[in-house]
Write a protein that holds these residues in place. Structure first.
Motif, PDB file in Angstrom:
ATOM      1  N   THR A  92      48.382  44.250  40.803  1.00  0.00           N
ATOM      2  CA  THR A  92      48.901  44.922  39.605  1.00  0.00           C
ATOM      3  C   THR A  92      49.844  46.052  40.026  1.00  0.00           C
ATOM      4  O   THR A  92      49.581  46.742  41.005  1.00  0.00           O
ATOM      5  N   GLY A  95      55.134  43.725  39.903  1.00  0.00           N
ATOM      6  CA  GLY A  95      56.576  43.831  39.718  1.00  0.00           C
ATOM      7  C   GLY A  95      57.360  43.592  40.991  1.00  0.00           C
ATOM      8  O   GLY A  95      56.855  43.066  41.986  1.00  0.00           O
ATOM      9  N   TYR A 126      53.937  37.209  38.987  1.00  0.00           N
ATOM     10  CA  TYR A 126      55.117  38.063  39.116  1.00  0.00           C
ATOM     11  C   TYR A 126      55.688  38.360  37.740  1.00  0.00           C
ATOM     12  O   TYR A 126      55.988  37.457  36.962  1.00  0.00           O
ATOM     13  N   ARG A 127      55.865  39.639  37.437  1.00  0.00           N
ATOM     14  CA  ARG A 127      56.450  40.091  36.172  1.00  0.00           C
ATOM     15  C   ARG A 127      57.731  40.850  36.487  1.00  0.00           C
ATOM     16  O   ARG A 127      57.687  42.059  36.753  1.00  0.00           O
ATOM     17  N   GLY A 131      56.657  42.918  32.245  1.00  0.00           N
ATOM     18  CA  GLY A 131      56.233  42.486  30.921  1.00  0.00           C
ATOM     19  C   GLY A 131      54.811  41.968  30.893  1.00  0.00           C
ATOM     20  O   GLY A 131      54.026  42.163  31.811  1.00  0.00           O
ATOM     21  N   GLU A 132      54.471  41.279  29.792  1.00  0.00           N
ATOM     22  CA  GLU A 132      53.136  40.735  29.616  1.00  0.00           C
ATOM     23  C   GLU A 132      52.997  39.432  30.403  1.00  0.00           C
ATOM     24  O   GLU A 132      53.944  38.909  30.969  1.00  0.00           O
ATOM     25  N   SER A 133      51.778  38.893  30.409  1.00  0.00           N
ATOM     26  CA  SER A 133      51.489  37.701  31.196  1.00  0.00           C
ATOM     27  C   SER A 133      52.308  36.505  30.735  1.00  0.00           C
ATOM     28  O   SER A 133      52.576  35.596  31.510  1.00  0.00           O
ATOM     29  N   GLY A 135      55.339  36.362  30.238  1.00  0.00           N
ATOM     30  CA  GLY A 135      56.605  36.340  30.933  1.00  0.00           C
ATOM     31  C   GLY A 135      56.466  36.204  32.429  1.00  0.00           C
ATOM     32  O   GLY A 135      57.423  36.445  33.167  1.00  0.00           O
ATOM     33  N   GLU A 136      55.290  35.827  32.884  1.00  0.00           N
ATOM     34  CA  GLU A 136      55.050  35.737  34.318  1.00  0.00           C
ATOM     35  C   GLU A 136      55.860  34.613  34.956  1.00  0.00           C
ATOM     36  O   GLU A 136      56.062  33.549  34.370  1.00  0.00           O
ATOM     37  N   LYS A 137      56.303  34.882  36.165  1.00  0.00           N
ATOM     38  CA  LYS A 137      56.995  33.887  36.972  1.00  0.00           C
ATOM     39  C   LYS A 137      56.117  33.507  38.164  1.00  0.00           C
ATOM     40  O   LYS A 137      55.198  34.236  38.548  1.00  0.00           O
TER      41      LYS A 137
END
Length: 475
Positions: A92, A95, A126-127, A131-133, A135-137
């Motif tokens: 966490t 980013g 990875y954000r 952003g929130e989950s 939008g995770e990559k």
């Protein structure tokens, strides 16, 4: 039997615990484009299916008895995808800082030479924008030894794992060459003895064109049309003995803007990239009161794949040296200088045999070469002689359209090359679907905050764009 070329093998001999000779890539993926919901298990299984019959992914190095010749490739009969594709999660908040720290740590770890020389780390959580989950990559950090790939062959290998549509077949579906045969000890030794006996004849064939090249280069230097000379670089904080620790940074540039500048100034994309890099390095060094009076010198790898006479070997590269204009503040004047000098450098480089570096690399003795590299590092000789070059800058052409890795769209693809004793910084740029992705990797002790350099790239492109806009207005 699949023998490594001298150039491929040289990357094995150059490797030390601090000077790691693998190349890396950071692929940022959008999993929402996948035809089935993302899961690591499915991704790992699909990678296994696509690489299992590709020799470049399933071969390993086998040494020749007594080190009499370069190693050979043999098939890894115990190939196991779980030893090559691993899973991690970002801490966490997940980013950019957390991603680059983790990738730098992974880049600091050597590859296991008892297995095929590659691995992938699938990094979840990875954000990019914090952003929130939703939008995770997913990020894939890939490593492959330089003995296996150069820039072009590396891109070709990635094609086995990518497609132009989420549900399409891989870009490369042709039948693969047979897996390398595993020769016996006697055969290896016999071939090595024959090869050693033939080296004096080979040396004579290489010496004549090399001597002619030296004579021609002296003439070019007198006329002022030679490429920049090595050992003429100023010393900076990243030109010394390196450690195994790495720092990594990434940035994106607008490829359309680079092409616009190229068109208006009648230069090349590579000229523009080098001019932006020179400006970024100038700004970085000026911030630290380290800016030398003379220009930094970069080594620029050049692919000779289309002109090489050799049919074997993964690495088919040469290199040219170029001044980056870090002593010039005006971005447009820097670009013009680079364009003129690069024309001379290319003409000089084209006069050199495409296979010259590969020919000479055949004489790299496995034991002697490795011992010399370690002695060079242990004695810290990089700090005692004139600087050969300050850094390596590579420009790798990429796909003009979006690509999909196992169905996930590649949002960013940043390649990262090796760093060397005496040149602890490597900058690689690669185009991808309208973007130019910049990847920088450095020895952490020499450049702890690589992002302090890379963040100047967009700013320098904007400065150059403004200067070119003023030029267009004058016309």
């Amino acid at each position: 039997m699949d023998r490594l070329s001298g150039l491929d093998a040289s990357f094995l001999y150059l490797e030390t615990p601090a000077q790691l000779m693998h190349v890396c890539a950071v692929m940022v993926l959008d999993p929402t484009t996948m035809t089935t919901p993302y899961s690591f298990e499915v991704l790992q299984r699909e990678i296994d299916l696509r690489v299992r019959d590709v020799p470049a992914f399933t071969r390993k190095v086998r040494g020749v008895p007594l080190g009499l010749d370069h190693p050979v490739w043999v098939r890894d009969k115990a190939f196991d995808i779980e030893r090559h594709v691993h899973r991690l999660a970002l801490p966490t908040p997940g980013g950019y800082d957390e991603l680059t720290d983790l990738c730098a740590h992974l880049a600091s770890l050597p590859l296991d030479r008892s297995r095929p020389l590659w691995e992938m780390w699938v990094i979840e959580g990875y954000r990019p924008e914090g952003g929130e989950s939703e939008g995770e990559k997913v990020v894939v950090f890939a490593k492959m030894h330089h003995a296996t790939v150069d820039g072009v062959s590396g891109s070709n290998l990635v094609s086995h794992l990518c497609s132009i549509e989420p549900d399409a077949a891989p870009m490369v579906t042709d039948e693969q060459p047979a897996h390398p045969r595993d020769p016996g000890r006697r055969e290896l030794l016999g071939r090595a003895v024959l090869g050693t006996a033939a080296r004096p004849v080979t040396l004579v064939k290489v010496l004549k064109p090399s001597a002619e090249l030296v004579t021609k280069s002296i003439g070019r230097a007198r006329r002022g049309t030679a490429m920049a000379a090595p050992f003429s670089a100023p010393r900076t904080s990243f030109n010394g003995t390196i450690t195994s620790h790495r720092s990594i940074a990434m940035a994106d540039l607008d490829l359309d803007e680079i092409r616009r500048i190229k068109k208006v100034t009648e230069t090349t994309v590579n000229d523009v990239v080098l001019a932006v890099a020179g400006g970024a390095l100038r700004a970085y060094l000026a911030e630290r009161d380290e800016l030398p009076e003379s220009s930094l010198l970069a080594t620029v790898p050049v692919s000779v794949r289309d002109s090489s006479r050799r049919s074997t070997g993964a690495n088919k590269v040469s290199a040219l040296f170029t001044k980056l204009g870090t002593d010039i503040d005006d971005p447009l004047a820097r670009l013009r200088m680079l364009s003129e000098r690069n024309l001379h450098a290319k003409e000089h480089h084209n006069a050199i045999s495409a296979d010259a570096l590969q020919d000479w690399a055949e004489f790299a003795a496995p034991r002697t070469f490795g011992l010399a590299v370690r002695a060079y590092a242990n004695l810290r000789l990089a700090e005692r002689h004139p600087v050969v070059h300050n850094l390596v800058i590579s420009n790798v052409p990429g796909p003009p359209i979006p690509l999909y890795f196992m169905g996930a769209r590649i949002d960013a693809l940043c390649p990262l090359g090796p760093v060397f004793h005496g040149a602890g910084l490597n900058i690689t740029v690669m185009s991808n679907a309208g973007q130019m992705h910049v990847g920088a990797i450095a020895c952490r002790e020499s450049m702890p905050d690589t992002d302090a350099l890379v963040r100047h790239f967009p700013a320098e492109l904007a400065r150059l764009s403004e200067a070119v806009g003023s030029l267009a207005g004058e016309r």
